[in-house]
Scaffold this motif. Sequence first.
Motif, mmCIF file in Angstrom:
data_model
loop_
_atom_site.group_PDB
_atom_site.id
_atom_site.type_symbol
_atom_site.label_atom_id
_atom_site.label_comp_id
_atom_site.label_asym_id
_atom_site.label_seq_id
_atom_site.Cartn_x
_atom_site.Cartn_y
_atom_site.Cartn_z
ATOM 1 N N ARG A 1 19.438 -22.611 -8.124
ATOM 2 C CA ARG A 1 18.554 -23.570 -7.475
ATOM 3 C C ARG A 1 19.046 -24.997 -7.665
ATOM 4 O O ARG A 1 19.705 -25.323 -8.663
ATOM 5 C CB ARG A 1 17.133 -23.460 -8.042
ATOM 6 N N GLN A 2 18.702 -25.833 -6.696
ATOM 7 C CA GLN A 2 18.948 -27.272 -6.819
ATOM 8 C C GLN A 2 17.666 -28.005 -7.208
ATOM 9 O O GLN A 2 17.703 -29.018 -7.874
ATOM 10 C CB GLN A 2 19.480 -27.823 -5.495
ATOM 11 N N ARG B 1 22.693 -22.230 -2.517
ATOM 12 C CA ARG B 1 21.271 -22.355 -2.810
ATOM 13 C C ARG B 1 20.529 -21.111 -2.322
ATOM 14 O O ARG B 1 20.827 -20.576 -1.255
ATOM 15 C CB ARG B 1 20.700 -23.600 -2.152
ATOM 16 N N TYR C 1 13.464 -27.600 -8.673
ATOM 17 C CA TYR C 1 12.577 -26.781 -9.479
ATOM 18 C C TYR C 1 11.141 -27.296 -9.348
ATOM 19 O O TYR C 1 10.924 -28.390 -8.805
ATOM 20 C CB TYR C 1 13.044 -26.807 -10.945
ATOM 21 N N ASP D 1 14.676 -19.050 -1.475
ATOM 22 C CA ASP D 1 13.377 -19.575 -1.892
ATOM 23 C C ASP D 1 13.256 -21.073 -1.646
ATOM 24 O O ASP D 1 12.205 -21.568 -1.251
ATOM 25 C CB ASP D 1 13.150 -19.286 -3.384
ATOM 26 N N GLU D 2 14.337 -21.802 -1.887
ATOM 27 C CA GLU D 2 14.278 -23.245 -1.673
ATOM 28 C C GLU D 2 14.080 -23.573 -0.204
ATOM 29 O O GLU D 2 13.361 -24.511 0.143
ATOM 30 C CB GLU D 2 15.552 -23.903 -2.207
ATOM 31 N N ASP E 1 18.015 -30.250 -10.387
ATOM 32 C CA ASP E 1 18.918 -29.687 -11.385
ATOM 33 C C ASP E 1 19.631 -30.824 -12.112
ATOM 34 O O ASP E 1 20.071 -31.803 -11.479
ATOM 35 C CB ASP E 1 19.950 -28.783 -10.686
ATOM 36 N N GLN F 1 17.238 -14.800 -9.069
ATOM 37 C CA GLN F 1 17.923 -14.812 -7.774
ATOM 38 C C GLN F 1 18.675 -13.504 -7.518
ATOM 39 O O GLN F 1 19.596 -13.467 -6.713
ATOM 40 C CB GLN F 1 18.901 -15.997 -7.711
#
Length: 976
Positions: free
Chosen positions: A544-545, A577, A547, A580-581, A553, A456
């Motif tokens: 991230r939350q 966050r 994956y 990307d998410e 997570d 990140q």
Amino acid sequence: MTIQDLDPPAPNVMPQGDADTRVRRIVKRERDVRDDPIALAFVMNGRGRDQVHRVTVVQWSDAAYHQLGALSKAMNSQKPKVSLPVVGLRGRLELGDQRNLRLDRTLGLAKHRTLSWTLTPPDDALPAARDAALGWLVDDVTEHAHHPDAVAALGQLKQLVRAGQALTTRERSTRVFEWGTSLGKTAKALTPSSYADLADFVARGLEGQAPFPDLGALRRIASGQLEQNQAELMTDPVPVGGRSRFSLVVRLRVFSYPGRPTPVIITEFSKRVWATGLKEKATTKTLSAYALPDGSTRALQFTLKRVRTEAGWVYAPDDDFGPIARRYFPKTTFTAEKIVKEGHRLSGCRLLVGLKHGVGERSETKSGVPDKDKLDGFTGLVDAMKALGLHPWEGLRYLETSTREVKDRDQHWGKRDSDDSKKKEKYRQWLEEAQQSIRDVYDGEHHLVIAVQPGQEEDAREAEARLATILGGSVTTVRVPISPLAHGPRSTLPVPQPKSPDHKPGNADRAALRMAEWDPFIRTVKAHEEKTGRRVDGVLVIARQWYPGNQHDDLVNKRAARIALAQGLGVPVQYLRPRDEAREEAAVKAPRGRKKTQDEIDAGIDRSFEDRLMIGWLDLAYKSAGRVKPGKVIAEARKVYEEDVPSLFGAYPDRILALGVVRRNTTRFIGNDRSFLPFAIELDVETGTCGARFAYEGDGRQPVHTSLMPLPQALVTLAGLGPVQLTTAVQNRWEQLGGRTQAFFREALADFGKRAQRPLVIVDADSSRSVWPWLKDEVIDPNNVHLDGTFHAEAAWPHARLVRVRTSNSPKVLWDKDFHGAVQGEDGQPTAEIIRYHAPSAAEADLFKVTDTQGTNVYLSFGSTIRTGQTQGRSGYRVMYGMRQVRDDTGQHYVADTMKVHTDAWTTPAGVEIAVVRSGGDQPDQVARLVEWLRQCYAHFGEWTTKPAPLYFEKALKEYLADYDLDEEEGGEEEE
């Protein structure tokens, strides 16, 4: 004005004939507003006091209750442990006696032994309950009882049921309109069931009624809680669009107000959206579902539960669906998917599953009922309520205040490059306020560490650059990487080593490993502090939350991070966050309408990232500091106190103290710990910042009262304590909680009184009244405050203003309005044809005083909320006729036209009750106006809050309770 006095609105029907259906221009749209507010509530009209409500109470006998206890204990000792499957008995009772009013959630396994309340006479209710109990024991319990003691207890129970000795019935008669009154002239329940009986009596009277135009009769739903103060009914499904369906829900809630000798019956209107499909990877354990038998005015409840199969986790009907299937579908096998997809089309009995966020497929209609439908439904209830001895409540008077509706969220950073000079000026003013707050709180500069999860780094650099650009150099940042094992899904992280052969590692063991992974980060930050000579003020974690593989997570990770950083650095933490998410979510969401281009998607993600970054930074910088805008608070306070009669003691409050309790209950799914935290948060009006103190059980099981600390320090102290309780006692637990909480409140008030010259005290009754009974309506007495075993506690602070706040017992309030306008003729002049339609709207940024109380000062405050779309005059299920705004070559104007069904979400502000118990020499209206203003005066948040400052900052305390991040439902609050 009563609801019957309203002029009947012009019918909103489609015009007939080709000449009438063409779109016609309106010369000018005008609005007629009736002055009196309409509270969606009913009160007793003085008649019908002989109304008798007869209820049959079904209970276990002493012998059966003893055997049930033995059976439950034995089944719990089995390996694997098994609980009594009470859900199957609930389904049998619900179907076997459809005159049930309430079914106890534990089916009598608690101390009171009661299974149900029903309208069926005792002689008829007993056989139905006996058949249900025997079928349950034979078919549902037998297969689970394996332990010899369980088998023996089960055999005894079966014998008792067959002999007619397991269950008893008795009739209870209540005159639902007979209420006592306290010394303060407040309605006082004569029995523990008075609130529930009144709610059930009204619901029974409304069952089968059709208050909503063009919809059928209401179905009553049996409550799952005895003695709860509410009852619920709903309509049959209403189709919307292609596949979506919903039902309108009428919820009746019974409340009292201080000084009002009879209760108020509040009517709430909501929408229950029905699922059309289930997501494969949903994790919610149970879903609520309903069976709607043809020819009945009941809705029978059942559940879908999440179960593991060879193919993975799926939903399946629970045992309470079995009786329904046997009665209405004896030769049909049902899966959850079949119920969801086909249940609404079944003959004899329709089946519907409630849509729950994250579980069901997206619906074409969203939650919320437009104001038009609310007032239509309320008006449709008037005649039925009148027959029961009730009439609309008219006890509110509007108070003029300076508060206004929210037009934006004070998020002006996105306007910094606008070509519009007015928008750029708003950004300039916002920046000036933000920089002043930084100077006031952080001695000129906010020193921030950005903690970067591997992968990140680009987002971290972007966050750093945007903070510098937007805040004009008032924030100093440094990027520090974190361990790749500090965050991630549970399946990819190391498994804790068992401490002994019998030890099974749990949440605490995993959290300890995660905390250790923060050690290198903490050492790096400390070295940075030594090098720069400047302490860090906070940490912003970019992680991230979700994956790959839809893995979340690990639920312990954020809790571990808060504790580790609190102990190692003494600073608050906020999460952000990465982009990307958002890109991954955008890729899987089904587009609505025109499909966006990739450039449009990227631009939206970029704007969203900036907004989330700034909102996260504002929370980190100001929410954790308990910061309000002192200039605005003082300006409003001066305005309020100069406009009204001057205070006998000088001026507006200089300090404000909030008392309450933060609670967190244990849940089996997340394995978190129960917490109970009495707190006192103090706002210094002049500086605009808060301090906090709290109580907990320390070493030796003795209560500890912390001293008053700046809020950031209090949060750090709290995060380092672990799960917080005020008592670990098992016996007399609530008695000890009450005594220790009141002792803490008394000490906090005494200490506050030494510093405040003009004190204001706000008490959160929602969280505190169970441990401070004086706060209850029938007990509260401004002239004799009971606290910590003493009378007249107010003698220690005689001039303090004392306000009690409650957030869940106010009705919605509507303003009744009509729109009208003349149709334009061919010559451009108005014709004699007038288009008129009914368009009520909800109270917003409004304050009302309750006028029918005796010797008390009670107010209802309605805040404001950001809403999209325009619903005035529109229905959530009917196409209406009225006026539509259009823009063409001639400019902006209105035309007579149909108004589409409103399917978007719609929320209206909830009322907050402000009871000015002691005004301290001020006028009560002054105090109420100031408390209302304290709902929208924050440095980090541009909207109204439910609770006023400083009580609002209890949310910060809740975030730093050690088990906070293990709460499945509230994990999203890390990043607002």
